[in-house]
Design an enzyme around this catalytic site. Structure first.
Site, PDB file in Angstrom:
ATOM      1  N   CYS A 139      35.043  37.184  49.179  1.00  0.00           N
ATOM      2  CA  CYS A 139      36.877  37.918  48.309  1.00  0.00           C
ATOM      3  C   CYS A 139      36.232  39.533  47.740  1.00  0.00           C
ATOM      4  CB  CYS A 139      37.197  36.653  47.194  1.00  0.00           C
ATOM      5  SG  CYS A 139      35.825  36.679  45.703  1.00  0.00           S
TER       6      CYS A 139
ATOM      7  N   HIS B 253      37.167  50.523  39.619  1.00  0.00           N
ATOM      8  CA  HIS B 253      38.316  50.670  39.652  1.00  0.00           C
ATOM      9  C   HIS B 253      39.078  51.782  40.022  1.00  0.00           C
ATOM     10  CE1 HIS B 253      37.200  48.276  35.744  1.00  0.00           C
ATOM     11  NE2 HIS B 253      37.454  47.975  36.503  1.00  0.00           N
TER      12      HIS B 253
END
Length: 566
Positions: free
Chosen positions: A488, A191
């Site tokens: 992606c 993250h």
């Protein structure tokens, strides 16, 4: 004395400034936590209430920050806010307080208990340990009346060093004052790395020896090479920064559309998470949306959002990119992003369990209502979005999902994140209109390596030849059937790797909008043949460092932008 440390490159670029470390976290000694004596029985109910208030305050602050952010930052902040209200964690701490443990000590003990469980689970759940520890620190600080822990605001542009950073810290960084980010732990798709890429600041992770750098020490960060130079020659450091800024200025002039030097079109697209991030993405030279993460509409909610509520969110993204391609990923929840309104089963390894499209096994109505909402938003905006499902592992799953999408007159596709889906790409592509490769999870599952593990960061490097071979197989199937194959995952944000992906046969690249100009500029300086030769050279290697070097050798004198991601 000058010293060079090396780690895993995440976001390219060069920055030079004084080292800055996060503020001190709460003291967890027995005396500070009040665990040297038992809470009297007649005060335990008040102590339970005190803990509950502190947890609620922390959750509210994190949700407020989520509402002020966009994209991946908003998504992970919402997920972290949900941790502060997690029934299991709150319940464990409450039980300890009811037995006479002080609220701060109970928060610490409950966190230790859950962190051990998450670590044993591995995968995406292990990634949540940093987030849970951050929640613990914030709750304990609130209970002890201390300032909220986190990253201080530097007086001058600085390089932030940390063992690891929670999303709540990373999302709040100001790129004007935090000019680079370096962590001792973490992986290239954590993250923290994803948010750093969204901010567009150089980032290197998994750097050993970082703790020996004192606050204020001059540091040069090369986010492309994965180098951290401690106390460099000031003149040489400034020269490297100046050269990078010149390259960055030229890249900033790239306006698209995406194509190679010999005119082969390659769509350069954006990853977004809501209307705000989609509108922000339009300020970058992107041609559409290659990944619309829809989790933000669901995370942290006690009940499922209605079809109308969801449609309103999707409509904002479709409006922002009216007349342009928008690829919507259906709900990718479970594992590290549990839904409060769905009873998730207890799983030994949630990263390999009921997540992504598999939630429809027990709760098909959740997926059906989401598809209804997407279709409603499409009708209201006159658009025809592409819709794909995450965590598809078989042709049968792909066919079942495609049928539900096509019944609503939408374009049907799936994510290729599971190695089985890559291996069976011809059969899966026969069932759908397109596929998009999620390189973050595909790399993690292919290499059997937790993407948050600093020890395994070399295995989760998107340049891993084994992963590139799987991408090549999927692209080959796409060419044979005449169907688009996009990427992606975060690999699409690396300009050099973008050239290799195009050489493998990928037709579109979607990443953080901040990376789009560098990717597009790099592609515009090489021919398709050069990309194909670079891809072949990378495939002939057996480790990521060799793959990088082989591709660079073929591409020649590094194209402007190959060393300027972000």
């Amino acid at each position: 004395m000058t010293q060079t440390l090396t780690g895993t490159p995440v976001v390219g670029g060069v920055a030079y400034g004084p080292a800055l470390w996060p503020g001190v976290r709460p003291d967890y000694s027995a005396e500070a936590l009040g665990s040297t004596s038992e809470v009297p029985e007649d005060r335990r109910a008040d102590e339970v209430e005190r803990f509950a208030r502190a947890a609620a305050v922390v959750a509210a602050r994190l949700r407020d920050r989520a509402s002020q952010n966009t994209g991946a930052a908003a998504e992970v902040l919402a997920a972290t806010a949900a941790l502060a209200e997690d029934r299991g964690w709150v319940g464990a701490a409450t039980k300890l307080v009811e037995k006479g443990v002080s609220a701060p000590a109970a928060a610490a003990a409950a966190t230790e208990q859950f962190a051990a469980v998450f670590s044993r689970m591995g995968g995406l759940m292990a990634e949540r340990v940093t987030d849970l520890n951050d929640v613990r620190d914030r709750v304990v600080a609130e209970l002890l009346g201390l300032p909220e822990p986190g990253v201080p605001t530097p007086d001058v542009p600085s390089v932030l060093l940390a063992d690891d950073l929670a999303p709540a810290d990373t999302a709040g960084l100001d790129p004007a004052t935090t000019i680079a980010l370096v962590t001792r732990l973490g992986g290239p798709t954590s993250h923290t790395a994803i948010i750093a890429r969204q901010l567009g600041i150089p980032c290197v992770v998994a750097v050993p020896g970082l703790g020996a750098i004192d606050v204020g020490t001059p540091v040069l960060v090369d986010g492309t090479a994965g180098e951290v130079v401690v106390a460099p020659d000031a003149a040489e450091a400034q020269e490297r920064v100046t050269a990078h800024r010149r390259r960055a200025a030229r890249i900033a002039g790239w306006t698209g559309p995406g194509r190679t030097a010999d005119g082969v079109e390659v769509a350069v697209l954006a990853n977004v998470a809501d209307g705000a991030s989609a509108r922000a993405a339009t300020a970058h030279p992107v041609e559409g949306v290659g990944l619309f993460r829809t989790e933000l509409a669901f995370l942290g909610r006690a009940d499922e959002p209605s079809v109308d509520d969801q449609a309103a969110i999707y409509r904002e993204v479709f409006d922002a990119f009216a007349g342009r391609k928008v690829v919507v990923r259906t709900l990718d929840a479970g594992s590290d992003k549990p839904l409060r309104f769905v009873d998730h089963p207890d799983e030994a390894n949630p990263a390999l369990g009921v997540r992504g499209d598999r939630i429809a096994l027990a709760h098909p109505e959740v997926r059906e209502r989401q598809l209804d909402a997407i279709a409603q938003a499409a009708r209201e905006t006159g658009s025809r979005p592409w819709v794909m499902a995450p965590m598809i592992a078989s042709p049968a799953e792909a066919a079942a999902f495609a049928a539900r999408v096509r019944a609503r007159d939408l374009v049907a596709g799936v994510m290729v994140e599971v190695p089985a889906a890559a291996i069976l790409a011809p059969a899966i592509l026969a069932e759908v209109d397109f596929v998009s490769i999620g390189t973050n999870d595909l790399t993690q599952y292919t290499m059997a390596a937790d993407r948050m593990s600093a020890d395994l960061s070399a295995l989760t490097d998107p340049w891993q030849p084994a992963v590139l071979h799987l991408v090549a197989a999927v692209a080959k199937a796409g060419r044979a059937l005449g169907k688009p194959v996009g990427v992606c995952g975060e690999a699409a944000a690396d300009p050099a790797l973008a050239c290799v992906l195009v050489g493998l046969g990928v037709t579109s690249l979607s990443s953080a909008p901040a990376a789009s100009a560098a990717v597009g500029a790099a592609l515009g300086e090489v021919t398709l043949t050069a990309c194909e030769n670079a891809a072949a050279a990378a495939l002939a290697t057996t480790d990521p460092a060799a793959a990088r070097a082989a591709a660079a050798a073929v591409l020649g004198s590094e194209p402007e932008g190959v060393r300027s991601a972000g």
